[in-house]
Design a protein around this motif. Structure first.
Motif, PDB file in Angstrom:
ATOM      1  N   HIS A  16      -8.235   1.657  -8.945  1.00 27.43           N
ATOM      2  CA  HIS A  16      -7.130   0.702  -8.922  1.00 27.43           C
ATOM      3  C   HIS A  16      -5.960   1.200  -9.764  1.00 27.43           C
ATOM      4  O   HIS A  16      -4.813   1.232  -9.302  1.00 27.43           O
ATOM      5  CB  HIS A  16      -7.613  -0.659  -9.424  1.00 27.43           C
ATOM      6  CG  HIS A  16      -6.592  -1.742  -9.263  1.00 27.43           C
ATOM      7  ND1 HIS A  16      -5.481  -1.856 -10.080  1.00 27.43           N
ATOM      8  CD2 HIS A  16      -6.508  -2.756  -8.372  1.00 27.43           C
ATOM      9  CE1 HIS A  16      -4.761  -2.887  -9.700  1.00 27.43           C
ATOM     10  NE2 HIS A  16      -5.360  -3.453  -8.664  1.00 27.43           N
ATOM     11  N   ASN A  19      -3.988   4.432  -8.401  1.00 24.85           N
ATOM     12  CA  ASN A  19      -3.222   4.155  -7.186  1.00 24.85           C
ATOM     13  C   ASN A  19      -2.133   3.112  -7.393  1.00 24.85           C
ATOM     14  O   ASN A  19      -1.019   3.274  -6.894  1.00 24.85           O
ATOM     15  CB  ASN A  19      -4.163   3.747  -6.056  1.00 24.85           C
ATOM     16  CG  ASN A  19      -4.819   4.936  -5.428  1.00 24.85           C
ATOM     17  OD1 ASN A  19      -4.153   5.762  -4.821  1.00 24.85           O
ATOM     18  ND2 ASN A  19      -6.123   5.055  -5.602  1.00 24.85           N
ATOM     19  N   ILE A  23       1.916   3.827  -6.544  1.00 29.71           N
ATOM     20  CA  ILE A  23       2.511   3.000  -5.489  1.00 29.71           C
ATOM     21  C   ILE A  23       3.618   2.129  -6.074  1.00 29.71           C
ATOM     22  O   ILE A  23       4.727   2.066  -5.539  1.00 29.71           O
ATOM     23  CB  ILE A  23       1.442   2.149  -4.775  1.00 29.71           C
ATOM     24  CG1 ILE A  23       0.450   3.050  -4.022  1.00 29.71           C
ATOM     25  CG2 ILE A  23       2.106   1.170  -3.795  1.00 29.71           C
ATOM     26  CD1 ILE A  23      -0.796   2.330  -3.515  1.00 29.71           C
ATOM     27  N   LEU A  29       3.660  -2.677  -4.085  1.00 29.37           N
ATOM     28  CA  LEU A  29       2.280  -2.900  -3.659  1.00 29.37           C
ATOM     29  C   LEU A  29       2.289  -3.948  -2.550  1.00 29.37           C
ATOM     30  O   LEU A  29       2.785  -5.052  -2.737  1.00 29.37           O
ATOM     31  CB  LEU A  29       1.418  -3.377  -4.827  1.00 29.37           C
ATOM     32  CG  LEU A  29       0.958  -2.306  -5.788  1.00 29.37           C
ATOM     33  CD1 LEU A  29       0.344  -2.937  -7.031  1.00 29.37           C
ATOM     34  CD2 LEU A  29      -0.065  -1.396  -5.135  1.00 29.37           C
ATOM     35  N   GLU A  30       1.745  -3.585  -1.410  1.00 27.87           N
ATOM     36  CA  GLU A  30       1.678  -4.483  -0.270  1.00 27.87           C
ATOM     37  C   GLU A  30       0.326  -5.207  -0.286  1.00 27.87           C
ATOM     38  O   GLU A  30      -0.613  -4.766  -0.953  1.00 27.87           O
ATOM     39  CB  GLU A  30       1.850  -3.686   1.023  1.00 27.87           C
ATOM     40  CG  GLU A  30       3.191  -2.979   1.106  1.00 27.87           C
ATOM     41  CD  GLU A  30       3.366  -2.152   2.372  1.00 27.87           C
ATOM     42  OE1 GLU A  30       2.764  -2.497   3.411  1.00 27.87           O
ATOM     43  OE2 GLU A  30       4.115  -1.157   2.326  1.00 27.87           O
ATOM     44  N   HIS A  32      -2.081  -5.242   1.773  1.00 26.49           N
ATOM     45  CA  HIS A  32      -3.170  -4.337   2.162  1.00 26.49           C
ATOM     46  C   HIS A  32      -3.577  -3.458   0.975  1.00 26.49           C
ATOM     47  O   HIS A  32      -4.770  -3.234   0.737  1.00 26.49           O
ATOM     48  CB  HIS A  32      -2.754  -3.478   3.360  1.00 26.49           C
ATOM     49  CG  HIS A  32      -3.804  -2.526   3.818  1.00 26.49           C
ATOM     50  ND1 HIS A  32      -4.950  -2.936   4.470  1.00 26.49           N
ATOM     51  CD2 HIS A  32      -3.898  -1.177   3.708  1.00 26.49           C
ATOM     52  CE1 HIS A  32      -5.699  -1.876   4.734  1.00 26.49           C
ATOM     53  NE2 HIS A  32      -5.080  -0.795   4.291  1.00 26.49           N
ATOM     54  N   ASP A  33      -2.595  -2.964   0.220  1.00 25.55           N
ATOM     55  CA  ASP A  33      -2.884  -2.171  -0.976  1.00 25.55           C
ATOM     56  C   ASP A  33      -3.712  -2.986  -1.964  1.00 25.55           C
ATOM     57  O   ASP A  33      -4.731  -2.515  -2.476  1.00 25.55           O
ATOM     58  CB  ASP A  33      -1.591  -1.753  -1.704  1.00 25.55           C
ATOM     59  CG  ASP A  33      -0.698  -0.845  -0.901  1.00 25.55           C
ATOM     60  OD1 ASP A  33      -1.205   0.088  -0.256  1.00 25.55           O
ATOM     61  OD2 ASP A  33       0.532  -1.071  -0.938  1.00 25.55           O
ATOM     62  N   GLU A  34      -3.252  -4.180  -2.254  1.00 25.02           N
ATOM     63  CA  GLU A  34      -3.936  -5.033  -3.233  1.00 25.02           C
ATOM     64  C   GLU A  34      -5.384  -5.279  -2.842  1.00 25.02           C
ATOM     65  O   GLU A  34      -6.280  -5.226  -3.679  1.00 25.02           O
ATOM     66  CB  GLU A  34      -3.201  -6.364  -3.403  1.00 25.02           C
ATOM     67  CG  GLU A  34      -1.928  -6.257  -4.194  1.00 25.02           C
ATOM     68  CD  GLU A  34      -2.141  -5.996  -5.680  1.00 25.02           C
ATOM     69  OE1 GLU A  34      -3.301  -5.961  -6.153  1.00 25.02           O
ATOM     70  OE2 GLU A  34      -1.137  -5.809  -6.374  1.00 25.02           O
ATOM     71  N   LEU A  37      -7.398  -1.888  -3.201  1.00 19.97           N
ATOM     72  CA  LEU A  37      -7.530  -1.477  -4.599  1.00 19.97           C
ATOM     73  C   LEU A  37      -8.401  -2.441  -5.404  1.00 19.97           C
ATOM     74  O   LEU A  37      -9.101  -2.019  -6.319  1.00 19.97           O
ATOM     75  CB  LEU A  37      -6.155  -1.349  -5.253  1.00 19.97           C
ATOM     76  CG  LEU A  37      -5.249  -0.264  -4.680  1.00 19.97           C
ATOM     77  CD1 LEU A  37      -3.912  -0.252  -5.396  1.00 19.97           C
ATOM     78  CD2 LEU A  37      -5.912   1.106  -4.729  1.00 19.97           C
ATOM     79  N   THR A  78      -6.673   7.978   2.473  1.00 18.04           N
ATOM     80  CA  THR A  78      -5.802   6.971   1.874  1.00 18.04           C
ATOM     81  C   THR A  78      -6.023   6.856   0.375  1.00 18.04           C
ATOM     82  O   THR A  78      -6.995   7.388  -0.162  1.00 18.04           O
ATOM     83  CB  THR A  78      -6.028   5.602   2.564  1.00 18.04           C
ATOM     84  OG1 THR A  78      -5.058   4.660   2.116  1.00 18.04           O
ATOM     85  CG2 THR A  78      -7.435   5.066   2.319  1.00 18.04           C
ATOM     86  N   LYS A  79      -5.116   6.182  -0.255  1.00 14.03           N
ATOM     87  CA  LYS A  79      -5.207   5.892  -1.692  1.00 14.03           C
ATOM     88  C   LYS A  79      -5.521   7.152  -2.484  1.00 14.03           C
ATOM     89  O   LYS A  79      -6.405   7.189  -3.315  1.00 14.03           O
ATOM     90  CB  LYS A  79      -6.227   4.787  -1.963  1.00 14.03           C
ATOM     91  CG  LYS A  79      -5.939   3.497  -1.225  1.00 14.03           C
ATOM     92  CD  LYS A  79      -4.596   2.918  -1.615  1.00 14.03           C
ATOM     93  CE  LYS A  79      -4.267   1.643  -0.892  1.00 14.03           C
ATOM     94  NZ  LYS A  79      -3.420   1.851   0.285  1.00 14.03           N
ATOM     95  N   TYR A 146       1.269  -0.179   6.953  1.00 12.85           N
ATOM     96  CA  TYR A 146       2.116  -0.237   5.758  1.00 12.85           C
ATOM     97  C   TYR A 146       3.583  -0.281   6.167  1.00 12.85           C
ATOM     98  O   TYR A 146       4.020   0.524   6.985  1.00 12.85           O
ATOM     99  CB  TYR A 146       1.906   1.008   4.879  1.00 12.85           C
ATOM    100  CG  TYR A 146       0.485   1.249   4.485  1.00 12.85           C
ATOM    101  CD1 TYR A 146      -0.084   0.572   3.425  1.00 12.85           C
ATOM    102  CD2 TYR A 146      -0.293   2.174   5.181  1.00 12.85           C
ATOM    103  CE1 TYR A 146      -1.405   0.791   3.063  1.00 12.85           C
ATOM    104  CE2 TYR A 146      -1.617   2.401   4.825  1.00 12.85           C
ATOM    105  CZ  TYR A 146      -2.161   1.706   3.758  1.00 12.85           C
ATOM    106  OH  TYR A 146      -3.466   1.926   3.409  1.00 12.85           O
TER     107      TYR A 146
END
Length: 158
Positions: A16, A19, A23, A29-30, A32-34, A37, A78-79, A146
């Motif tokens: 978390h 990344n 980002i 942070l979108e 989907h990211d949240e 992560l 990803t990430k 994204y």
């Protein structure tokens, strides 16, 4: 000597932190990211994905990246991020090589792709050196994940 470590729940905070830092520094942070992560086991590991970490003997975990299944044998790289204080250490290349090797070993993989942004020029150069190629079809098929995605690449597995 950099080493690669597999995911453990104890390393979830590093996933978390590393990344979220890059980002938030470059983008926003979108949702989907949240989700990914905050829930790496649920979002990646329990679905058959992989999370790896690169560790430095003095600095501990300095980078991480994931292979997230997206359906039909496709996996998103990803990430992937490396702590800002160790940029230039070669950790990104070591991590990327390990992720590609793990992807090639997945029994059901049919496609390996990534989504990024043109502002990530150093990362794009790293991906190109590793063999990823720009792919408009990947962007059409997966790029809506994204808002920041304006670059899509695939890795030729064959």
């Amino acid at each position: 000597m950099l080493t690669i470590q597999p995911y453990t729940d104890a390393l979830a905070p590093a996933f978390h932190e590393i990344n979220a830092a890059w980002i938030a520094d470059m983008f926003t942070l979108e949702p989907h990211d949240e989700h990914v992560l905050s829930h790496p086991r649920e979002a990646i590991i329990d679905r058959g994905g992989v999370i790896l970490f690169v560790q430095h003997p003095e600095h501990g975990v300095i980078g991480t990246g994931a292979l997230m299944p997206t359906g039909g044998g496709a996996y998103e790289l990803t990430k992937m991020g490396v702590r800002a204080d160790v940029h230039g250490s070669g950790a990104g290349a070591v991590l990327l090589d390990a992720l590609i090797a793990r992807a090639r070993a997945l029994p059901d993989i049919t496609a390996l792709y990534l989504l990024t942004n043109s502002r990530c020029a150093a990362a794009i150069h790293l991906y190109e050196r590793a063999g990823f190629v720009h792919d408009a079809d990947i962007r059409v098929r997966y790029g809506a994940t994204y808002a920041r995605c304006d670059v899509a690449m695939r890795y030729p597995l064959g």
